[in-house]
Every structure is written in structure tokens, then in C-alpha cells.
Design a protein around this motif. Structure first.
Motif, PDB file in Angstrom:
ATOM      1  N   PRO A 202     -24.008   7.492  36.332  1.00  0.00           N
ATOM      2  CA  PRO A 202     -22.920   7.156  37.258  1.00  0.00           C
ATOM      3  C   PRO A 202     -22.900   8.079  38.476  1.00  0.00           C
ATOM      4  O   PRO A 202     -23.050   9.292  38.349  1.00  0.00           O
ATOM      5  N   TRP A 203     -22.678   7.474  39.636  1.00  0.00           N
ATOM      6  CA  TRP A 203     -22.679   8.227  40.897  1.00  0.00           C
ATOM      7  C   TRP A 203     -21.448   7.837  41.708  1.00  0.00           C
ATOM      8  O   TRP A 203     -21.310   6.698  42.137  1.00  0.00           O
ATOM      9  N   PHE A 204     -20.530   8.802  41.917  1.00  0.00           N
ATOM     10  CA  PHE A 204     -19.307   8.546  42.680  1.00  0.00           C
ATOM     11  C   PHE A 204     -19.642   8.410  44.159  1.00  0.00           C
ATOM     12  O   PHE A 204     -20.386   9.205  44.726  1.00  0.00           O
ATOM     13  N   PHE A 205     -19.043   7.382  44.788  1.00  0.00           N
ATOM     14  CA  PHE A 205     -19.285   7.140  46.216  1.00  0.00           C
ATOM     15  C   PHE A 205     -18.062   6.485  46.827  1.00  0.00           C
ATOM     16  O   PHE A 205     -17.523   5.522  46.287  1.00  0.00           O
ATOM     17  N   THR A 213     -13.537   2.868  46.817  1.00  0.00           N
ATOM     18  CA  THR A 213     -13.984   3.866  45.861  1.00  0.00           C
ATOM     19  C   THR A 213     -14.908   3.208  44.851  1.00  0.00           C
ATOM     20  O   THR A 213     -14.536   2.237  44.198  1.00  0.00           O
ATOM     21  N   CYS A 214     -16.132   3.765  44.696  1.00  0.00           N
ATOM     22  CA  CYS A 214     -17.175   3.091  43.934  1.00  0.00           C
ATOM     23  C   CYS A 214     -17.859   4.041  42.954  1.00  0.00           C
ATOM     24  O   CYS A 214     -17.865   5.260  43.134  1.00  0.00           O
ATOM     25  N   LEU A 215     -18.425   3.454  41.924  1.00  0.00           N
ATOM     26  CA  LEU A 215     -19.408   4.108  41.066  1.00  0.00           C
ATOM     27  C   LEU A 215     -20.687   3.284  41.118  1.00  0.00           C
ATOM     28  O   LEU A 215     -20.661   2.073  40.862  1.00  0.00           O
ATOM     29  N   LEU A 216     -21.796   3.928  41.460  1.00  0.00           N
ATOM     30  CA  LEU A 216     -23.106   3.320  41.323  1.00  0.00           C
ATOM     31  C   LEU A 216     -23.686   3.762  39.994  1.00  0.00           C
ATOM     32  O   LEU A 216     -23.358   4.833  39.487  1.00  0.00           O
ATOM     33  N   PHE A 217     -24.566   2.954  39.417  1.00  0.00           N
ATOM     34  CA  PHE A 217     -25.193   3.337  38.161  1.00  0.00           C
ATOM     35  C   PHE A 217     -26.478   2.540  37.975  1.00  0.00           C
ATOM     36  O   PHE A 217     -26.727   1.538  38.651  1.00  0.00           O
ATOM     37  N   GLU A 218     -27.291   3.005  37.050  1.00  0.00           N
ATOM     38  CA  GLU A 218     -28.539   2.335  36.702  1.00  0.00           C
ATOM     39  C   GLU A 218     -28.292   1.354  35.565  1.00  0.00           C
ATOM     40  O   GLU A 218     -27.574   1.674  34.614  1.00  0.00           O
ATOM     41  N   ALA A 219     -28.911   0.171  35.658  1.00  0.00           N
ATOM     42  CA  ALA A 219     -28.712  -0.837  34.617  1.00  0.00           C
ATOM     43  C   ALA A 219     -29.917  -1.774  34.589  1.00  0.00           C
ATOM     44  O   ALA A 219     -30.927  -1.548  35.251  1.00  0.00           O
ATOM     45  N   ASN A 220     -29.785  -2.837  33.791  1.00  0.00           N
ATOM     46  CA  ASN A 220     -30.782  -3.901  33.721  1.00  0.00           C
ATOM     47  C   ASN A 220     -30.089  -5.250  33.871  1.00  0.00           C
ATOM     48  O   ASN A 220     -28.969  -5.439  33.391  1.00  0.00           O
ATOM     49  N   THR A 221     -30.763  -6.169  34.527  1.00  0.00           N
ATOM     50  CA  THR A 221     -30.239  -7.513  34.719  1.00  0.00           C
ATOM     51  C   THR A 221     -30.607  -8.388  33.525  1.00  0.00           C
ATOM     52  O   THR A 221     -31.783  -8.466  33.167  1.00  0.00           O
ATOM     53  N   PRO A 222     -29.645  -9.051  32.878  1.00  0.00           N
ATOM     54  CA  PRO A 222     -29.994  -9.942  31.766  1.00  0.00           C
ATOM     55  C   PRO A 222     -30.881 -11.099  32.230  1.00  0.00           C
ATOM     56  O   PRO A 222     -30.578 -11.764  33.220  1.00  0.00           O
ATOM     57  N   VAL A 223     -31.984 -11.306  31.521  1.00  0.00           N
ATOM     58  CA  VAL A 223     -32.867 -12.439  31.781  1.00  0.00           C
ATOM     59  C   VAL A 223     -33.134 -13.116  30.446  1.00  0.00           C
ATOM     60  O   VAL A 223     -33.802 -12.559  29.576  1.00  0.00           O
ATOM     61  N   LEU A 245     -22.776  -1.628  40.213  1.00  0.00           N
ATOM     62  CA  LEU A 245     -21.616  -1.226  41.011  1.00  0.00           C
ATOM     63  C   LEU A 245     -20.341  -1.473  40.229  1.00  0.00           C
ATOM     64  O   LEU A 245     -20.161  -2.528  39.616  1.00  0.00           O
ATOM     65  N   ALA A 246     -19.454  -0.482  40.249  1.00  0.00           N
ATOM     66  CA  ALA A 246     -18.081  -0.637  39.779  1.00  0.00           C
ATOM     67  C   ALA A 246     -17.159  -0.147  40.883  1.00  0.00           C
ATOM     68  O   ALA A 246     -17.523   0.739  41.661  1.00  0.00           O
ATOM     69  N   VAL A 247     -15.961  -0.728  40.950  1.00  0.00           N
ATOM     70  CA  VAL A 247     -15.015  -0.410  42.022  1.00  0.00           C
ATOM     71  C   VAL A 247     -13.675  -0.027  41.424  1.00  0.00           C
ATOM     72  O   VAL A 247     -13.218  -0.625  40.444  1.00  0.00           O
ATOM     73  N   SER A 248     -13.049   0.986  42.015  1.00  0.00           N
ATOM     74  CA  SER A 248     -11.668   1.344  41.683  1.00  0.00           C
ATOM     75  C   SER A 248     -10.770   0.813  42.793  1.00  0.00           C
ATOM     76  O   SER A 248     -10.790   1.322  43.919  1.00  0.00           O
TER      77      SER A 248
END
Length: 409
Positions: A202-205, A213-223, A245-248
Motif C-alpha cells: 500500500p502506498w498513500f497518495f 486521498t488514495c492508496l495505491l497497491f499491487e494486485a492481479n486482475t482476475p482472468v 486503487l482505493a479511495v478515502s
């Protein structure tokens, strides 16, 4: 926008790092870092450190408290074999007055964090002085066997104090699981068919243009095997990394809602590690680290820092330098550094990383794991690497040189 993938294309609202773009990855004078040699003095005498991040203010600037700067690093005892360090990773903090010599303050948490170990994240020094340490909760507390479940967590409520003896980061911490994959935008572990499963970093931005207000993070896309809108074959669809991406909506650093990814790399790369964002002259620069072995078959990438640029947070990200490659290791020392973190400094970017495996003389990392323990230890740096200086000019970058090991101005 169109995603040019194997066998066809699809319509998507998420920008994609395509195979065509990644096929252009090539070492050059502009992207190859200098050879790294062991430092005279390591960052710490007792522990190996690797993934590292700075304590930052809400606007992204580096926090300075009574003349001190603070970094956080994943750490493990130097007595442990390097390949086992991820199984016991603990977050420690270090502080410095000159950005060159770092003093270890010890573990951030006192055994109260989520997970059987903690992986990388970010740290916020909020406007009221409260510290939030975002981290990846890997596995579960007291589990009998290590699992690789990953959840995004926070330790909130910390404080920084200084006195004549130095600086301290202390709790009490209030730990909370903030985000788990939803199975729609972000793959759950049971959905994973790839070599590596990710939901971490998680990376606050905070967006300077909108205040979002955002959090970036590493993930995988469902296929799904049965429903594959990416129109790529089964071998390549397992390589499905994304930047989440997540948003507050309230600006509360502990209140988050998942949104669509900022970037996908289906059929291109499995693992877009430690995503982070820099805004300069109205352009949004997204950086990730990735490995040679996480590129899909038919692509030749490197262990490297990769970058993308758009005109807004949710803009159409295009790879820097055409392919995305920003900084990599020399061909003669392909694993000498890893886990890059870029931040602005004057007219340049500075990029920190850790000193990884060196003096391999053609050995692969699998070969290293078979060496006697003393040789595995000898070939692992486990300390801060020299800081790269990078020129940033629109969608082009160039390495200008390097500072000393662990010099973070």
C-alpha cells in the motif's frame, strides 16, 4: 482504449501495459545503473534490510521532525539465510540528520501487527503529527505453517518524539485490516493461476489537483478460464499484474473503498511491485518494480524500475521511454539492486533501492540457493544501495549518476 493483446483486443477503461510496448525493453546508456560494490559501512550491523520507504507528509513531501528524517525498512537478522528473510520480515525504522548515516530505532511494532510477518508499505506523518504505517499483512498470526494470504493493513496512532539522544517512533498502535481483494477488480488467492499471487504494497497518495486521498497497491486482475475478455491464450493470461486503487472519500487515512485499477498488464507481466506516484508539471508519473522472471513468455524484461505517465490520476498511462524501462542493473550484475523508490529532489528524481545479490559471476538466483550458507551470505548485500540520480523530461528519462550507499537527501 484498446488493449493490444495476443489474438485480439478488448475495450477497457483501464490503461494497459501491452506486450507490444514491453517488447521494446532494452538496456541503454540512459537506463543502466553503475556497478555497485559493497560499502565500507552498512546501514546496520545486525540486520539485513531491503524494501525501504520514507516517512512522508500528506502532500507527499519528506517529513522532517526537528531536523531528522525517518525511513522504514523490511528487516531480518543477518544470521538468517537471505532467501528466508521474507518468512520473518519485520518493519524497523531508522533516522538521520544528514540523510547519509542512519541510526536504527528498532522494530516499529511490538508483536501486535496483523500477519505472521509484515511486508512493504508506506508511512504517513499526518498534519496533526499522527503516524500511520501502512503494511502488507502476510499470513496470519501464530499460523503453524506459513501461508501467503495478503491483506492491506495499517498501524495507526503512532507518534514521533525527539530528545538529546535522537528520535523515537512509538505507539500505542491501533491495527486494522483495511482492504482485501474483491474477486472482481482484484484477484483473490483462490482465483490465482499464476506463479505469484499479489495483494500488497500500500502506498498513500493525495492528488494535488483534486485533493482526493488514495492508496495505491499491487494486485492481479482476475482472468477466468471460461470467460476471458482479454482474448489471450492460457499461458499468457496467467501473467496478470495490476496497480490497484482505493479511495478515502472523507480523507480519513483508515477509511478506504476499492476502485478500478490504474494500470493492468494482462499477458505482459505478473508482478508490478511497490507502485508509487510522483506529480511534476501537471503530469502523473507511476513507478513500479518488476523482475525478469515475471514477464510473460516471449518477452525479455529485466529486474528494473519501470514507469508510466498520464495527464491525471486516472489518465491513459503510457510507458516512459517507450517501453516503460527507467532504471535497471548492468547485464554483468543483473540482480545487484532491487525495490526502487523514486522521489523528487530539486530538478531531478532520486531513486533509492537495496543492495541485493552481487558477485554472482553468471550464477542464477536458483544457483545461489544451492550454495553453502556462508557463500549465500557473502553474495547478499542486505543494505541500502547507492541512490540514483535521474533526469525526467516529459516521457523520457536518463540516469545521471549515483550518490553513495544510503544517501537520501
Amino acid at each position: 482504449m484498446r488493449d493490444e493483446t495476443i489474438g485480439g483486443s478488448r475495450e477497457t477503461s483501464t490503461p494497459c501495459w501491452t506486450r507490444e510496448q514491453a517488447a521494446g525493453i532494452k538496456r541503454s546508456d540512459a537506463t543502466v545503473a553503475p556497478i555497485v560494490y559493497p560499502p565500507e559501512q552498512e546501514t546496520d550491523d545486525d540486520v539485513h534490510i531491503w524494501d525501504t520507504w520514507l516517512l512522508r507528509n500528506r502532500d507527499g513531501s519528506i517529513a522532517e521532525i526537528d531536523g531528522y528524517r525517518v525511513i522504514f525498512s523490511l528487516s531480518a537478522s543477518k544470521e538468517l539465510l537471505p532467501g528466508k528473510r521474507h518468512d520473518v520480515a519485520t518493519i524497523r525504522y531508522f533516522y538521520s540528520e544528514d540523510g547519509k548515516t542512519w541510526t536504527c530505532g528498532g522494530p516499529v511494532f511490538d508483536g501486535d501487527a496483523f500477519g505472521s510477518r509484515q511486508w512493504a508499505g508506506s508511512a504517513l506523518y499526518d498534519d496533526d503529527g499522527t503516524v500511520y504505517v501502512y503494511y502488507t499483512a502476510a499470513g496470519y498470526r501464530d499460523e503453524a505453517e506459513l501461508s501467503y494470504q495478503q491483506r492491506i493493513a495499517v498501524g495507526a496512532g503512532g507518534a514521533v518524539t525527539t530528545d538529546a539522544d535522537g528520535l523515537s517512533v512509538d505507539g500505542p498502535w491501533s491495527h486494522e485490516i483495511l482492504l482485501e481483494p474483491d474477486g472482481e477488480f482484484y484477484e483473490r488467492e483462490e482465483q490465482s493461476r499464476g506463479m505469484i499471487y499479489t495483494f500488497r504494497d500500500p502506498w498513500f497518495f493525495e492528488d494535488p489537483a483534486t485533493g482526493e486521498t488514495c492508496l495505491l497497491f499491487e494486485a492481479n486482475t482476475p482472468v477466468s478460464e471460461s470467460d476471458n475478455p482479454y482474448d489471450c491464450d492460457a499461458v499468457h493470461e496467467e501473467f496478470n499484474g495490476s496497480v490497484g486503487l482505493a479511495v478515502s472519500t472523507t480523507g480519513d487515512p483508515t477509511d478506504w473503498e476499492l476502485q478500478e485499477p490504474l494500470l493492468e498488464s494482462v499477458a505482459t507481466n505478473q508482478e508490478l511491485e511497490r507502485p508509487h506516484m510522483i506529480v511534476r508539471d501537471g503530469s502523473y508519473y507511476l513507478f513500479v518494480s518488476s523482475h525478469k522472471h515475471t514477464f510473460a513468455p516471449g518477452l525479455e524484461g529485466h529486474d528494473a524500475l519501470y514507469g508510466f505517465v498520464a495527464d491525471s490520476l486516472r489518465g491513459e498511462f503510457e510507458p516512459l521511454n517507450g517501453s516503460g524501462l527507467v532504471a535497471t542493473n548492468p547485464a554483468s550484475a543483473p540482480f545487484q539492486t532491487y525495490s526502487w523508490l523514486a522521489y523528487p529532489h530539486s530538478e531531478e528524481l532520486l531513486v533509492s533501492s537495496f543492495f541485493n545479490y552481487y558477485d554472482l559471476r553468471g550464477l542464477s538466483l536458483d544457483d545461489v540457493a544451492g550454495l553453502p550458507p556462508v557463500e549465500q551470505q557473502r553474495r547478499f548485500g542486505g543494505t541500502l544501495a547507492p541512490t540514483l540520480r535521474i533526469e525526467l523530461d516529459g516521457a523520457e528519462t536518463r540516469i545521471l549518476g549515483a550518490l553513495e550507499h544510503g544517501h537520501l537527501p
